[in-house]
Design a protein around this motif. Sequence first.
Motif, short mmCIF file in Angstrom:
data_model
loop_
_atom_site.label_atom_id
_atom_site.label_comp_id
_atom_site.label_asym_id
_atom_site.label_seq_id
_atom_site.Cartn_x
_atom_site.Cartn_y
_atom_site.Cartn_z
N GLY A 104 -38.82 -37.11 -30.77
CA GLY A 104 -39.91 -37.99 -31.19
C GLY A 104 -39.77 -39.38 -30.59
O GLY A 104 -40.75 -39.96 -30.10
N ALA A 105 -38.56 -39.90 -30.57
CA ALA A 105 -38.31 -41.21 -29.95
C ALA A 105 -38.56 -41.14 -28.44
O ALA A 105 -39.14 -42.07 -27.85
CB ALA A 105 -36.89 -41.67 -30.23
N ALA A 107 -40.64 -39.08 -26.93
CA ALA A 107 -42.09 -38.98 -26.75
C ALA A 107 -42.74 -40.36 -26.87
O ALA A 107 -43.58 -40.74 -26.06
CB ALA A 107 -42.68 -38.03 -27.78
N LYS A 108 -42.36 -41.12 -27.88
CA LYS A 108 -42.93 -42.45 -28.07
C LYS A 108 -42.61 -43.37 -26.90
O LYS A 108 -43.45 -44.15 -26.47
CB LYS A 108 -42.43 -43.05 -29.38
N LYS A 109 -41.39 -43.27 -26.38
CA LYS A 109 -40.98 -44.10 -25.23
C LYS A 109 -41.88 -43.83 -24.02
O LYS A 109 -42.22 -44.75 -23.29
CB LYS A 109 -39.53 -43.80 -24.88
N GLY A 111 -44.98 -42.81 -24.20
CA GLY A 111 -46.39 -43.10 -24.49
C GLY A 111 -47.16 -41.96 -25.12
O GLY A 111 -48.39 -42.02 -25.19
N TYR A 113 -48.87 -39.83 -28.04
CA TYR A 113 -49.43 -40.19 -29.34
C TYR A 113 -49.08 -39.10 -30.35
O TYR A 113 -48.89 -37.94 -29.98
CB TYR A 113 -50.94 -40.42 -29.27
N SER A 114 -48.98 -39.48 -31.59
CA SER A 114 -48.62 -38.54 -32.65
C SER A 114 -49.87 -37.81 -33.13
O SER A 114 -50.87 -38.43 -33.49
CB SER A 114 -47.98 -39.30 -33.81
N GLU A 117 -47.05 -35.69 -38.07
CA GLU A 117 -45.71 -36.25 -38.19
C GLU A 117 -44.68 -35.67 -37.22
O GLU A 117 -43.65 -36.26 -36.97
CB GLU A 117 -45.19 -36.06 -39.62
N TYR A 120 -46.64 -34.18 -30.81
CA TYR A 120 -47.08 -35.28 -29.96
C TYR A 120 -47.81 -34.73 -28.74
O TYR A 120 -47.56 -33.61 -28.31
CB TYR A 120 -45.87 -36.09 -29.48
N ILE A 122 -49.92 -36.18 -24.84
CA ILE A 122 -50.28 -37.26 -23.94
C ILE A 122 -51.14 -36.67 -22.83
O ILE A 122 -50.95 -35.53 -22.40
CB ILE A 122 -49.04 -37.97 -23.35
#
Length: 134
Positions: A104-105, A107-109, A111, A113-114, A117, A120, A122
Amino acid sequence: MIEYEELRAEIDRYLMERFKYRKSLVWLTVDKIIVTRRNSRVDFYLRIRKVESCFPPDCLIIARLNFSKERIGHGTHFLSFLTGVARKYGFNYIGIECANIKSGAFAKKLGFYSIDEENYAIAVINLTSYFSME
């Protein structure tokens, strides 16, 4: 199904070159899932989805991606490769399914989107931009 076999072959070549395997690692199941054989360095499970689900349509969904050595760039390198493959075969999105805290971290790094919960996604065009700026 032939294009999926070509996609499988490209992923197989990539993993064989990157991880120095001599034998094929990857196969395609009848329900359009690309998966690696059990081995010591990489564990990979990719769903090919053309129709919308909780993920957008035309999505390559990473259901499992694990490298024996972590935090040395294998995941980023693989995502960069997968972005090119997605563009080549007409996929507009890449997803990560059932992400744990680490993925999850990651994926967020990059870019992503969730969706909810733990899932993800993109747009491939956004990943292309991300990797072209590196």
